[in-house]
Design a protein around this motif. Structure first.
Motif, PDB file in Angstrom:
ATOM      1  N   GLU A 151      -3.491  11.880   6.160  1.00  0.00           N
ATOM      2  CA  GLU A 151      -4.151  10.595   5.914  1.00  0.00           C
ATOM      3  C   GLU A 151      -3.173   9.447   7.016  1.00  0.00           C
ATOM      4  OE1 GLU A 151      -6.639   9.026   4.040  1.00  0.00           O
ATOM      5  OE2 GLU A 151      -7.313  11.254   3.984  1.00  0.00           O
ATOM      6  N   GLN A 156      -3.022  -2.718   0.445  1.00  0.00           N
ATOM      7  CA  GLN A 156      -3.046  -1.702  -0.359  1.00  0.00           C
ATOM      8  C   GLN A 156      -3.017  -0.294   0.435  1.00  0.00           C
ATOM      9  OE1 GLN A 156      -2.611  -1.320  -3.848  1.00  0.00           O
ATOM     10  NE2 GLN A 156      -2.075   0.755  -3.353  1.00  0.00           N
ATOM     11  N   ASP A 157      -3.763  -0.264   1.602  1.00  0.00           N
ATOM     12  CA  ASP A 157      -3.790   0.882   2.737  1.00  0.00           C
ATOM     13  C   ASP A 157      -2.148   0.957   3.143  1.00  0.00           C
ATOM     14  OD1 ASP A 157      -6.422   1.024   2.458  1.00  0.00           O
ATOM     15  OD2 ASP A 157      -7.078  -0.105   3.898  1.00  0.00           O
ATOM     16  N   ALA A 195       4.016   4.700   1.609  1.00  0.00           N
ATOM     17  CA  ALA A 195       4.477   5.774   0.186  1.00  0.00           C
ATOM     18  C   ALA A 195       4.254   7.343   0.546  1.00  0.00           C
ATOM     19  CB  ALA A 195       3.625   5.406  -0.910  1.00  0.00           C
ATOM     20  N   PHE A 196       3.254   7.578   1.532  1.00  0.00           N
ATOM     21  CA  PHE A 196       2.961   8.896   1.708  1.00  0.00           C
ATOM     22  C   PHE A 196       4.077   9.132   2.942  1.00  0.00           C
ATOM     23  CE2 PHE A 196      -1.941   8.684   1.129  1.00  0.00           C
ATOM     24  CZ  PHE A 196      -1.738   8.718  -0.168  1.00  0.00           C
ATOM     25  N   ASP A 233       0.141   2.478   0.570  1.00  0.00           N
ATOM     26  CA  ASP A 233      -0.020   3.910   0.444  1.00  0.00           C
ATOM     27  C   ASP A 233       0.435   4.780   1.620  1.00  0.00           C
ATOM     28  OD1 ASP A 233      -1.182   3.453  -2.051  1.00  0.00           O
ATOM     29  OD2 ASP A 233      -3.474   3.437  -1.362  1.00  0.00           O
ATOM     30  N   ALA A 292      -1.355  13.935   2.683  1.00  0.00           N
ATOM     31  CA  ALA A 292      -0.933  12.893   2.524  1.00  0.00           C
ATOM     32  C   ALA A 292      -0.474  12.517   4.131  1.00  0.00           C
ATOM     33  CB  ALA A 292       0.263  12.563   1.835  1.00  0.00           C
ATOM     34  N   GLU A 335       7.217  10.452   1.317  1.00  0.00           N
ATOM     35  CA  GLU A 335       6.837  11.741   0.526  1.00  0.00           C
ATOM     36  C   GLU A 335       7.245  12.854   1.677  1.00  0.00           C
ATOM     37  OE1 GLU A 335       3.264  12.516  -1.365  1.00  0.00           O
ATOM     38  OE2 GLU A 335       3.170  10.827  -2.479  1.00  0.00           O
TER      39      GLU A 335
END
Length: 215
Positions: free
Chosen positions: A139, A159-160, A166-167, A163, A136, A170
């Motif tokens: 990315e 959306q990119d 969100a990563f 994400d 992640a 994490e």
């Protein structure tokens, strides 16, 4: 919310009726602007319509602020800025800030050698992040590198960006928040165990004292 100004206008291109206005927050007193299209059956008084409408598009949007046990303040500030950029429709800036957060996270843990690709791998090697979190983080790095090196012909999609953020969360969860919360949980568990043992010992002492006391 206190409405400061509101009025109906007609959008020139579409001839749609638009309600727009400004208001101040009753808690923080900061100003925001908002609008909505085509007020069907709306109140003739634009201020009243603005005050009670549930369909207003607000700017700036509500922005998530990153904070948590263990996250250094400068990293939390950068992560919050990434969310703020996304909310303000600046996707490239949001991705760049997320990349910055990942690198700052590595540095805060003493991982300072090499480029970001090596820093991420080193964090995984040291057990700071799991294998899937490493992927992640890479990315985020790849998306951020495109922005940093001028490869911006293809702008990140909504959306990119979602994400990537969100990563980013994490990584923060795994490196900072998780270990602190585990330590806190362990401390509470051990404290509770100690208190139970002390209570049992006190009860046993009272029983022993009672048994030794002659009637």
């Amino acid at each position: 919310m206190t409405v400061v100004w509101a009025e109906y206008t007609i959008e020139p291109d579409t001839q749609q009726k638009v309600l727009q206005g400004t208001a101040t927050c009753d808690a923080c007193y900061q100003a925001s602007i908002a609008f909505e299209y085509y007020v069907w059956g709306g109140n003739d008084d634009p201020k009243k319509q603005f005050e009670f409408s549930e369909d207003l598009f607000w700017y700036p949007k509500h922005v998530r602020f990153v904070a948590g046990d263990g996250i250094p303040s400068h990293i939390a500030k950068a992560a919050s800025e990434a969310y703020r950029c996304a909310a303000h429709r600046a996707p490239m800036a949001a991705v760049l800030m997320a990349r910055t957060v990942v690198e700052a996270t590595a540095k805060s843990k003493g991982v300072t050698q090499g480029r970001l690709v090596k820093k991420i791998d080193t964090m995984a090697e040291r057990g700071l992040i799991r294998a899937d979190t490493k992927e992640a983080a890479h990315e985020i790095r790849d998306f951020g590198n495109d922005m940093a090196h001028g490869d911006i012909a293809d702008e990140p999609t909504t959306q990119d960006v979602a994400d990537v953020l969100a990563f980013m969360d994490e990584v923060l969860q795994e490196v900072f928040i998780g270990p602190v919360r585990i330590a806190q949980l362990k401390e509470r568990r051990l404290q509770a165990k100690q208190e139970r043992e002390e209570a049992k010992a006190a009860e046993a002492a009272e029983q022993a004292a009672a048994a030794a006391t002659p009637f």
